[in-house]
Scaffold this motif. Sequence first.
Motif, short mmCIF file in Angstrom:
data_model
loop_
_atom_site.label_atom_id
_atom_site.label_comp_id
_atom_site.label_asym_id
_atom_site.label_seq_id
_atom_site.Cartn_x
_atom_site.Cartn_y
_atom_site.Cartn_z
N ASN A 1 3.90 -10.84 10.50
CA ASN A 1 3.17 -11.59 11.52
C ASN A 1 2.39 -10.67 12.46
N GLY A 2 1.74 -9.68 11.85
CA GLY A 2 0.87 -8.81 12.61
C GLY A 2 1.54 -7.66 13.33
N LYS A 3 2.86 -7.56 13.23
CA LYS A 3 3.59 -6.49 13.92
C LYS A 3 4.27 -5.59 12.90
N PHE A 4 4.23 -4.28 13.14
CA PHE A 4 4.88 -3.33 12.25
C PHE A 4 6.32 -3.13 12.68
N ARG A 5 7.23 -3.32 11.71
CA ARG A 5 8.65 -3.35 12.03
C ARG A 5 9.44 -2.48 11.05
N LEU B 1 -5.95 -3.02 6.15
CA LEU B 1 -5.98 -3.66 4.84
C LEU B 1 -4.70 -4.39 4.47
N ILE B 2 -3.61 -4.11 5.16
CA ILE B 2 -2.33 -4.73 4.77
C ILE B 2 -2.31 -6.20 5.17
N ASN B 3 -1.65 -7.00 4.34
CA ASN B 3 -1.46 -8.41 4.62
C ASN B 3 -0.72 -8.57 5.95
N LYS B 4 -1.37 -9.20 6.93
CA LYS B 4 -0.78 -9.27 8.27
C LYS B 4 0.40 -10.23 8.34
N GLU B 5 0.44 -11.20 7.43
CA GLU B 5 1.57 -12.13 7.43
C GLU B 5 2.83 -11.43 6.94
N TYR B 6 2.69 -10.69 5.83
CA TYR B 6 3.82 -9.92 5.31
C TYR B 6 3.30 -8.89 4.32
N GLY B 7 3.59 -7.63 4.59
CA GLY B 7 3.16 -6.56 3.70
C GLY B 7 3.97 -5.30 3.95
N ILE B 8 3.89 -4.38 3.00
CA ILE B 8 4.62 -3.12 3.10
C ILE B 8 3.64 -1.96 2.96
N ILE B 9 3.68 -1.03 3.91
CA ILE B 9 2.98 0.24 3.80
C ILE B 9 4.03 1.32 3.62
N CYS B 10 3.81 2.20 2.66
CA CYS B 10 4.79 3.27 2.41
C CYS B 10 4.07 4.51 1.93
N GLY B 11 4.82 5.59 1.77
CA GLY B 11 4.20 6.82 1.32
C GLY B 11 5.23 7.88 0.99
N ASP B 12 4.73 9.01 0.59
CA ASP B 12 5.59 10.12 0.17
C ASP B 12 5.41 11.30 1.13
N ILE C 1 0.85 -1.19 0.00
CA ILE C 1 0.00 0.00 0.00
C ILE C 1 0.89 1.24 0.00
N TYR C 2 0.65 2.11 -0.98
CA TYR C 2 1.39 3.36 -1.10
C TYR C 2 0.40 4.51 -0.88
N ILE C 3 0.75 5.44 0.01
CA ILE C 3 -0.15 6.52 0.41
C ILE C 3 0.42 7.87 -0.01
N ASP C 4 -0.29 8.54 -0.91
CA ASP C 4 0.12 9.87 -1.35
C ASP C 4 -1.12 10.66 -1.78
N GLY C 5 -2.14 10.62 -0.93
CA GLY C 5 -3.38 11.30 -1.25
C GLY C 5 -3.40 12.71 -0.67
N ASP C 6 -4.55 13.11 -0.15
CA ASP C 6 -4.69 14.40 0.51
C ASP C 6 -3.74 14.41 1.71
N HIS C 7 -2.90 15.44 1.82
CA HIS C 7 -1.86 15.48 2.85
C HIS C 7 -2.31 16.10 4.16
N TRP D 1 8.67 4.05 4.62
CA TRP D 1 8.07 2.71 4.53
C TRP D 1 8.22 1.97 5.85
N ILE D 2 7.34 1.00 6.03
CA ILE D 2 7.39 0.13 7.21
C ILE D 2 6.80 -1.22 6.80
N ALA D 3 7.30 -2.30 7.39
CA ALA D 3 6.84 -3.65 7.07
C ALA D 3 5.90 -4.17 8.15
N CYS D 4 4.92 -4.94 7.73
CA CYS D 4 4.07 -5.68 8.67
C CYS D 4 4.46 -7.15 8.55
#
Length: 238
Positions: free
Chosen positions: A220-224, A152-163, A131-137, A215-218
């Motif tokens: 096993n349910g934890k953000f790292r 919404l991010i995959n809890k097993e393994y996923g990446i949330i990032c943004g600008d 998930i990449y976030i760059d909408g209304d700031h 960016w940050i990784a999820c």
Amino acid sequence: MALTLKEVFDSRPKIMRTLIESAFQQPVNALEIGVCHADYSTQIWLQTLRNKSKLVLLDSWKPYSSPADISDNQEVYQHIDESRTDAFLTAYLNVRKFETQMKDRDINISLLRGDSKEILPLFAESSFDFIYIDGDHKYDCVKSDLINAKRLINKEYGIICGDDLELYPEPLLLGIAEKNKDRDFIRDPFYFHPGVCLAVHEEFGAVNMANGFWWIACVNGKFRTNVLRKDLIFPTDT
């Protein structure tokens, strides 16, 4: 040595591509919040995601400037607001151009026009690997996008990032951001997006950062932050 503004913008595509290539070795379900003309970050994902990936592009394509934004820099923000319909049409054309010209790329692309606060709750939990976030700031919008992204991010393994996280959230900046929640961007005494700074700090505390990209990784349910860290995948970046 501090980078110039041009060097910052020139370096971001490499950072974003490297993150995708390092994070995923298989097709993924990806979401971009904030698309505008689909001519910058969208093109990076389209060129870098593995074939058979799915990419949802979400934007309201409507005016978003607050009264405070308009009073600060009326000409720029009015122009942006007035061009939102053109941006929607350009985004469609850029997606269509990719589909017709990049025959070796097999990405399933969906364009969604709507308010992220209304659209994102419609998706099931853990729907996306990226998930990449760059909408209304502005703060309320960034906060909502981050809360939805965490669901919404995959809890097993996923990446949330943004600008647009130009500066590390420190007490002085957070205090300024608290007083400017209705602003897209402020220039004095610091150049930064207050809503992004404050909301990212509240939802994640610490994130990885490089030239405005975060960016940050999820896992096993934890953000790292110690997964795909800047010093691991960008050892030569300064």
